[in-house]
Design an enzyme around this catalytic site. Structure first.
Site, PDB file in Angstrom:
ATOM      1  N   ILE A   1     -31.695  -4.353  15.588  1.00  0.00           N
ATOM      2  CA  ILE A   1     -31.770  -4.073  14.150  1.00  0.00           C
ATOM      3  C   ILE A   1     -31.813  -2.565  13.952  1.00  0.00           C
ATOM      4  O   ILE A   1     -32.837  -1.916  14.159  1.00  0.00           O
ATOM      5  CB  ILE A   1     -33.001  -4.739  13.506  1.00  0.00           C
ATOM      6  CG1 ILE A   1     -32.888  -6.258  13.619  1.00  0.00           C
ATOM      7  CG2 ILE A   1     -33.114  -4.332  12.039  1.00  0.00           C
ATOM      8  CD1 ILE A   1     -34.013  -7.015  12.958  1.00  0.00           C
ATOM      9  N   HIS A   2     -30.678  -1.997  13.564  1.00  0.00           N
ATOM     10  CA  HIS A   2     -30.578  -0.574  13.260  1.00  0.00           C
ATOM     11  C   HIS A   2     -30.382  -0.439  11.751  1.00  0.00           C
ATOM     12  O   HIS A   2     -30.572  -1.412  11.016  1.00  0.00           O
ATOM     13  CB  HIS A   2     -29.477   0.093  14.088  1.00  0.00           C
ATOM     14  CG  HIS A   2     -28.145  -0.582  13.967  1.00  0.00           C
ATOM     15  ND1 HIS A   2     -27.229  -0.233  13.006  1.00  0.00           N
ATOM     16  CD2 HIS A   2     -27.593  -1.610  14.667  1.00  0.00           C
ATOM     17  CE1 HIS A   2     -26.155  -1.018  13.124  1.00  0.00           C
ATOM     18  NE2 HIS A   2     -26.351  -1.851  14.128  1.00  0.00           N
ATOM     19  N   ALA A   3     -30.022   0.704  11.264  1.00  0.00           N
ATOM     20  CA  ALA A   3     -29.988   0.991   9.827  1.00  0.00           C
ATOM     21  C   ALA A   3     -29.146   0.008   9.011  1.00  0.00           C
ATOM     22  O   ALA A   3     -29.608  -0.517   7.997  1.00  0.00           O
ATOM     23  CB  ALA A   3     -29.503   2.415   9.593  1.00  0.00           C
TER      24      ALA A   3
END
Length: 85
Positions: free
Chosen positions: A14-16
């Site tokens: 889960i990144h930006a």
């Protein structure tokens, strides 16, 4: 209260971008939505909290739903997780 668990399959975790998409999807729910691990749950409607979790591929994410549309919200966000993470 309804809860779901999902093992993250996306190699980037889960990144930006997916955090923003998750928050956008959770924000459409009327119920209270929490996301994280049993040790660290945050409001799923706040992008900084979701990003701070720093969940990676292989981590198990837990979501809890509490309120009037909890069953529909759980179904919607479970589908979101399967399609995006």
């Amino acid at each position: 209260m309804v809860s779901i668990q999902y093992v993250i399959t996306d190699e980037l975790g889960i990144h930006a971008r997916p955090a923003g998409q998750l928050v956008k999807a959770a924000s459409t729910c009327k119920c209270d939505v929490k996301v994280g691990t049993p040790e660290n749950m945050v409001d799923a409607k706040r992008v900084m909290g979701v990003m701070r979790l720093a969940l990676k591929q292989g981590d198990t994410l837990t979501m809890t739903f509490d309120g009037e549309d909890e069953k529909e919200a759980a179904s919607t966000l479970e589908n979101f997780l399967k399609e995006n993470l």
